[in-house]
Design an enzyme around this catalytic site. Structure first.
Site, PDB file in Angstrom:
ATOM      1  CG  PHE A 192      -2.136  -0.729   1.061  1.00  0.00           C
ATOM      2  CD1 PHE A 192      -3.414   0.120   0.583  1.00  0.00           C
ATOM      3  CD2 PHE A 192      -2.075  -1.978   1.327  1.00  0.00           C
ATOM      4  CE1 PHE A 192      -4.363  -0.990   0.610  1.00  0.00           C
ATOM      5  CE2 PHE A 192      -3.353  -2.847   1.273  1.00  0.00           C
ATOM      6  CZ  PHE A 192      -4.503  -2.368   0.811  1.00  0.00           C
ATOM      7  CG  ASP A 193       0.877   5.866  -2.097  1.00  0.00           C
ATOM      8  OD1 ASP A 193       2.276   5.938  -1.560  1.00  0.00           O
ATOM      9  OD2 ASP A 193       0.189   6.652  -2.257  1.00  0.00           O
ATOM     10  CG  LEU A 194       1.287   7.019   4.203  1.00  0.00           C
ATOM     11  CD1 LEU A 194       0.290   6.284   5.060  1.00  0.00           C
ATOM     12  CD2 LEU A 194       2.506   7.298   5.182  1.00  0.00           C
ATOM     13  CG  ASP A 195       1.677  10.928   1.762  1.00  0.00           C
ATOM     14  OD1 ASP A 195       1.238  10.637   2.780  1.00  0.00           O
ATOM     15  OD2 ASP A 195       2.771  11.499   1.552  1.00  0.00           O
ATOM     16  CB  ILE A 228      -3.092  -0.787  -3.579  1.00  0.00           C
ATOM     17  CG1 ILE A 228      -3.413  -2.223  -3.480  1.00  0.00           C
ATOM     18  CG2 ILE A 228      -4.497   0.160  -3.338  1.00  0.00           C
ATOM     19  CD1 ILE A 228      -2.905  -3.167  -2.719  1.00  0.00           C
TER      20      ILE A 228
END
Length: 223
Positions: free
Chosen positions: A5-8, A160
């Protein structure tokens, strides 16, 4: 099954913290300060690349990054909000034995503090991000590093994220990518980068994610 997973723009909405910290850096440099809405394109790309484009060259970039982190590390990282539906999604995936990782261009130490603050760290096997010397800021480099560290099969993983950098980084390493549209990248940007599919709501992400991790993604893109 593995989910990166990406964060921002994917797990949290960081607009206020990032744009205010960019504004702070520009003010410290004596540069014109755009409105926050004119700076949302800075959400997602590596910070050095973003400031290089914003400032029209590299000379002031080290100072800009230093000023940005000066504010962001104290205040900006908490000017953030978890997207609705994300905790429930992460819980459901964990219950289905999906191993979850964070793969962000943000400084790893900042990512950990954000995820701890919002009680999301508990869902992830590990949190990966960039280093102060700019190592792993590029998603291609970061995902390659994660694959080397964790030694899982790219064909069993999916990335993602909300920006083209997430998709490009995944495909360069033979990992399928899902583009999510509640963040800061456009549908066109994500599709043109090669996202396997687009998802408009966290509640609709689980199905495509499980399908893709059970299939073989495209070959790694040629350099």
């Amino acid at each position: 099954m593995i989910a990166l997973f990406d964060l921002d723009g994917t797990l949290t909405d960081p607009k206020a913290g990032i744009t205010r910290s960019v504004q702070y850096a520009l003010e410290r440099l004596g540069r014109p300060v755009p409105d926050a809405d004119e700076l949302t394109w800075m959400i997602g790309p590596p910070l050095v690349a973003g400031f290089t484009e914003l400032l029209g060259g590299a000379d002031e970039v080290p100072d800009a990054v230093r000023f940005y982190r000066e504010r962001y590390g104290d205040v900006g990282l908490y000017e953030n909000e978890v997207y609705a539906g994300i905790p429930a999604l992460l819980q459901d995936l964990r219950e289905k034995d999906v191993r979850l990782f964070v793969a962000t261009s943000k400084l790893r130490v900042f990512a950990r503090r954000i995820l701890d603050h919002f009680d999301l760290s508990r869902f992830f096997s590990e949190i990966y991000g960039s280093e102060p010397d700019n190592r792993n800021a590029d998603k291609r480099e970061l995902i390659r590093y994660i694959l080397d560290e964790e030694r899982f099969d790219p064909a069993r993983a999916v990335m993602i994220g909300d920006r083209k950098h997430d998709v490009i980084g995944a495909r360069a390493n033979g990992v399928a990518a899902i583009g999510i549209t509640w963040g800061y990248g456009s549908r066109q940007e994500l599709s043109e980068a090669g996202a396997a599919c687009l998802v408009d709501d966290p509640r609709a992400l689980e199905g495509p994610l499980l399908t893709l991790t059970a299939s073989t993604p495209p070959r790694a893109a040629e350099a």
